[in-house]
Design an enzyme around this catalytic site. Structure first.
Site, PDB file in Angstrom:
ATOM      1  N   HIS A 265       0.830  -1.217   0.000  1.00 42.12           N
ATOM      2  CA  HIS A 265       0.000   0.000   0.000  1.00 42.12           C
ATOM      3  C   HIS A 265       0.866   1.270   0.000  1.00 42.12           C
ATOM      4  CE1 HIS A 265      -3.486  -2.486   0.420  1.00 42.12           C
ATOM      5  NE2 HIS A 265      -3.148  -2.905   1.630  1.00 42.12           N
ATOM      6  N   ASP A 314      -4.863  -8.119  -3.572  1.00 39.90           N
ATOM      7  CA  ASP A 314      -5.157  -7.948  -2.149  1.00 39.90           C
ATOM      8  C   ASP A 314      -6.481  -8.595  -1.738  1.00 39.90           C
ATOM      9  OD1 ASP A 314      -5.169  -7.075   0.466  1.00 39.90           O
ATOM     10  OD2 ASP A 314      -5.208  -4.944   0.030  1.00 39.90           O
TER      11      ASP A 314
HETATM   12 ZN   LIG Z   1      -3.540  -6.914   2.460  1.00 42.11          ZN
END
Ligand SMILES: [Zn+2]
Length: 440
Positions: A265, A314
């Site tokens: 991220h 993800d």
């Molecule tokens: Zn994750």
């Protein structure tokens, strides 16, 4: 020796190369010859790419797809839905759901996945008879789906800063302390298709004085180390309040950052954090970051600081490696009003070699002699890419291609997907059956 003739292939440069003969011996590429005659080789129409990597996956989040939008909610209410699914999974259900999800990835051209795995123990936190039963389920699931896996076994010890004890579903994630985590993970065995890496779930979930134990375990083995980093502003604020440092500063101080580390991220960073992350890989997960209203990370600034980029799906809000790759550029366009700061070949590199390297497979994700024989052919005879000019084939695939355009997928010299169908699994039926028992 398998002989393939690609109508066009991407060999890492600015443009696709026509008429490429690819010879494969065992699980490696034996030769790559541009401008070659077909000469009896099997023809791959369209654009052939190296295998695509999904550098950040939580396979069981597939059960949440499309089911968390009612009433809006926040990252933190989404997390409650995710905990509810986690509470229903045993090793058999976990394996079935992961097999179907990894097979969906194979259909999308993903040949190597990094499973960021934190659901370790039985409900309540007691270990299974085999303390790695859940991790083994992931490794077997990837084998059955036909893809490579790096099992990034995540240390998760606390419910929040200040040694908040884990509670509810989090009890299943915790080994109690980092030493017990290391002991359990050390018992995992690598396979030809599966490697083992480490993960720090987040600076919320691993107390600062135990971060170095996880980092040292990875460093001693030359294994990749991944960590969720600054996905939400609330995490940054809580970290500053608890430690007087940003999450990136805290990881750095405990030796967790560097070339074998991948920060996932990296959305909300200070300028100092960006510089500090320059030698660390960064995994952007754009479709999940959109879904969870996380924000848009500074991918260009991180790449300028030296950080190699990779991509991951993800939470599997969608599984489409082309969408993940172009979103790195397109989301940044929306945030900055500037176009073209990540050229298409750079985005494709992030989705292939970048991901393979971050997952500890540096010999994959490229079409060259000696590389792993993992490759993907994207069709140009479907509606999305019909009429694609050869000179713009790379940009067309990156900016307009989709998972559904993937026709053939090879992993380690073996066909996993042919003509758009999985070689051994009815993927939609597997997904239906796996989701029936566990979805919220
Ligand atoms: Zn994750």
């Amino acid at each position: 020796l398998t002989r393939l003739w690609a109508e066009h292939a991407w060999l890492g440069g600015e443009r696709a190369v026509p008429s490429v003969l690819i010879e494969i011996a065992g699980e490696r590429v034996a030769a790559v010859q541009p401008g070659a005659d077909r000469d009896g080789a099997r023809v791959l129409r369209g654009l052939t790419l190296p295998g695509l990597a999904n550098a950040h996956s939580h396979a069981f989040h597939r059960a949440l797809r499309g089911r968390t939008h009612r009433g809006g909610g926040t990252f933190w209410t989404w997390r409650e839905d995710m905990y509810a699914v986690a509470g229903r999974l045993d090793p058999d259900a976990y394996r079935a759901l992961a097999r179907a999800t990894f097979a969906e990835m194979a259909l999308a051209g993903i040949t190597c996945a990094g499973e960021f795995h934190y659901l370790h123990h039985a409900p309540g936190g007691a270990p299974y008879a085999d303390p790695n039963a859940m991790g083994e389920a992931m490794i077997e699931a990837a084998a059955e789906a036909g893809i490579r896996l790096t099992l990034l076994d995540a240390c998760y010890l606390a419910g929040g800063f200040g040694d908040t004890p884990p509670e509810g579903a989090q009890l299943r994630f915790s080994d109690g302390h980092a030493g017990a985590w290391a002991e359990r993970v050390s018992a995992l065995r690598e396979r030809p298709h599966a490697r083992i890496g480490a993960a720090i779930h987040s600076v919320r979930a691993v107390p600062a004085d135990q971060l170095a134990t996880v980092a040292d375990w990875a460093r001693e083995r030359g294994a990749p180390l991944h960590a969720h980093l600054s996905e939400q502003r609330a995490e940054n604020e809580a970290c500053l309040a608890a430690h007087g440092r940003t999450p990136a500063e805290l990881l750095d101080e405990h030796g967790a950052l560097g070339p074998s580390c991948c920060a996932v991220h990296a959305t909300h960073l200070t300028d100092g954090d960006v510089g500090r992350l320059g030698a660390t890989a960064i995994c952007m997960c754009a479709t999940t970051e959109r879904d969870l209203a996380d924000g848009i990370g500074p991918a260009r600034a991180l790449a300028d600081a030296g950080a190699p980029l990779c991509t991951g799906s993800d939470s599997h809000a969608v599984i489409d490696p082309f969408e993940e790759a172009r979103a790195v550029e397109l989301d940044e366009r929306l945030a900055t009003g500037v176009r073209g700061v990540h050229p298409a070949p750079d985005l494709l590199r992030a989705a292939t070699a970048g991901g393979y390297a971050a997952l500890g497979w540096p010999e994959g994700g490229r079409l060259e002699t000696g590389a792993l024989a993992d490759l993907v052919t994207v069709r140009f005879d479907g509606v999305r890419l019909a009429g694609t000019p050869a000179d713009d084939a790379v940009a067309s695939v990156v900016f307009a291609g989709a998972a559904g355009d993937v026709r053939d997928v090879m992993v380690g010299g073996r066909w996993v997907v042919r003509d758009g169908a999985h070689e051994s699994l009815d993927v939609a039926a597997e997904l239906r059956a796996a989701l029936a028992g566990v979805a919220p």
